[in-house]
Design an enzyme around this catalytic site. Structure first.
Site, PDB file in Angstrom:
ATOM      1  N   HIS A  80       0.719  -1.207   0.557  1.00 32.78           N
ATOM      2  CA  HIS A  80       0.282   0.180   0.333  1.00 32.78           C
ATOM      3  C   HIS A  80       1.146   1.200   0.539  1.00 32.78           C
ATOM      4  O   HIS A  80       1.686   1.360   0.511  1.00 32.78           O
ATOM      5  CB  HIS A  80      -1.215   0.405   1.207  1.00 32.78           C
ATOM      6  CG  HIS A  80      -0.239  -0.097   2.910  1.00 32.78           C
ATOM      7  ND1 HIS A  80       0.114  -0.770   2.994  1.00 32.78           N
ATOM      8  CD2 HIS A  80       0.048   1.213   3.380  1.00 32.78           C
ATOM      9  CE1 HIS A  80       0.805  -1.177   4.251  1.00 32.78           C
ATOM     10  NE2 HIS A  80       0.898   0.814   4.212  1.00 32.78           N
ATOM     11  N   HIS A 108       0.756   4.955   1.146  1.00 38.00           N
ATOM     12  CA  HIS A 108      -0.185   7.026   1.857  1.00 38.00           C
ATOM     13  C   HIS A 108       0.165   7.840   0.884  1.00 38.00           C
ATOM     14  O   HIS A 108       1.822   8.078  -0.062  1.00 38.00           O
ATOM     15  CB  HIS A 108       1.225   6.693   3.080  1.00 38.00           C
ATOM     16  CG  HIS A 108       1.162   6.340   4.393  1.00 38.00           C
ATOM     17  ND1 HIS A 108       0.781   5.531   5.048  1.00 38.00           N
ATOM     18  CD2 HIS A 108       1.756   4.478   4.130  1.00 38.00           C
ATOM     19  CE1 HIS A 108       0.610   4.578   5.734  1.00 38.00           C
ATOM     20  NE2 HIS A 108       1.802   3.678   4.607  1.00 38.00           N
TER      21      HIS A 108
HETATM   22  P1  5GP Z   1       2.259   0.762   7.528  1.00 37.31           P
HETATM   23  O1  5GP Z   1       3.071   1.043   8.538  1.00 37.31           O
HETATM   24  O2  5GP Z   1       2.258  -0.155   7.339  1.00 37.31           O
HETATM   25  O3  5GP Z   1       2.793   1.730   5.792  1.00 37.31           O
HETATM   26  O4  5GP Z   1       0.393   1.407   7.032  1.00 37.31           O
HETATM   27  C1  5GP Z   1      -0.407   0.923   7.734  1.00 37.31           C
HETATM   28  C2  5GP Z   1      -1.515   1.988   7.833  1.00 37.31           C
HETATM   29  O5  5GP Z   1      -2.970   1.363   7.721  1.00 37.31           O
HETATM   30  C3  5GP Z   1      -1.646   2.374   8.668  1.00 37.31           C
HETATM   31  O6  5GP Z   1      -1.440   3.918   8.552  1.00 37.31           O
HETATM   32  C4  5GP Z   1      -2.447   2.030  10.223  1.00 37.31           C
HETATM   33  O7  5GP Z   1      -3.121   3.492  10.422  1.00 37.31           O
HETATM   34  C5  5GP Z   1      -4.045   1.739   8.935  1.00 37.31           C
HETATM   35  N1  5GP Z   1      -4.886   0.905   8.880  1.00 37.31           N
HETATM   36  C6  5GP Z   1      -4.632  -0.524   9.620  1.00 37.31           C
HETATM   37  N2  5GP Z   1      -5.791  -0.354  10.103  1.00 37.31           N
HETATM   38  C7  5GP Z   1      -6.357  -0.262   9.512  1.00 37.31           C
HETATM   39  C8  5GP Z   1      -7.937  -0.700   9.049  1.00 37.31           C
HETATM   40  O8  5GP Z   1      -8.520  -1.962   9.546  1.00 37.31           O
HETATM   41  N3  5GP Z   1      -8.715   0.116   8.277  1.00 37.31           N
HETATM   42  C9  5GP Z   1      -7.794   1.590   8.237  1.00 37.31           C
HETATM   43  N4  5GP Z   1      -8.704   2.202   7.047  1.00 37.31           N
HETATM   44  N5  5GP Z   1      -6.377   1.651   8.215  1.00 37.31           N
HETATM   45  C10 5GP Z   1      -6.080   0.743   8.765  1.00 37.31           C
END
Ligand code: 5GP
Ligand code: ZN
Length: 137
Positions: A99, A101
């Site tokens: 993913h 951001h």
């Molecule tokens: P990472 O740190 O893996 O790049 O980002 C994961 C992101 O997913 C985090 O910013 C977190 O807030 C978001 N996230 C985690 N679980 C959920 C969820 O169940 N729903 C949504 N909408 N975002 C989530």
């Protein structure tokens, strides 16, 4: 794989505020935004992160990121946008489903990044370039 929270959102098993969807891609609002409008864009097929995501998938997602970034900037009257991708735990990856951001930035929001940046030591820059180029050969 299917303890994956994002796969569950893609399958409609868990709700999300979806802002864009096409055959291959889904984008929805991050549950814990850095700023309001912080959005996650992802392929619907499960890949862990950048390293195992096929080029065709990345090629499809790049213009979607651009389109959403422009829309988010306008809609939220943001002053700027960061595009970020965390790969591996040490880089802050929490969810192991590829993913990207999209983070709207507001003047004075206080969100800092690249903390810890430092100049290269003498000769270190050329050695670093050589190491990376060696890997590309
Ligand atoms: P990472 O740190 O893996 O790049 O980002 C994961 C992101 O997913 C985090 O910013 C977190 O807030 C978001 N996230 C985690 N679980 C959920 C969820 O169940 N729903 C949504 N909408 N975002 C989530
Ligand atoms: Zn997944």
């Amino acid at each position: 794989m299917n303890d994956c929270i994002f796969c569950k959102i893609i399958a409609g098993e868990i709700p999300a505020e979806k802002i864009y969807e096409d055959e291959q891609t889904l984008a929805f609002l991050d549950l814990h935004p850095v700023n309001i409008g912080h959005t996650l864009v992802m392929p619907k097929v499960h890949f862990e992160n950048l390293y195992d995501t096929p080029d065709e998938v990345l090629a499809h997602i790049a213009p979607v990121i651009k389109k959403l970034a422009v829309a988010i900037k306008k809609a939220l009257k943001a002053d700027g946008i960061n595009i970020e991708m965390n790969n591996d735990s040490v880089a802050g990856q929490l969810v192991f489903h590829t993913h990207i951001h999209i983070v709207p930035r507001i003047e004075g929001d206080g969100f800092t990044h690249w903390r810890g940046a430092r100049p290269y030591n003498e000769g270190e820059m050329a050695v670093t370039r050589e190491k990376i180029q060696e890997e590309l050969r």
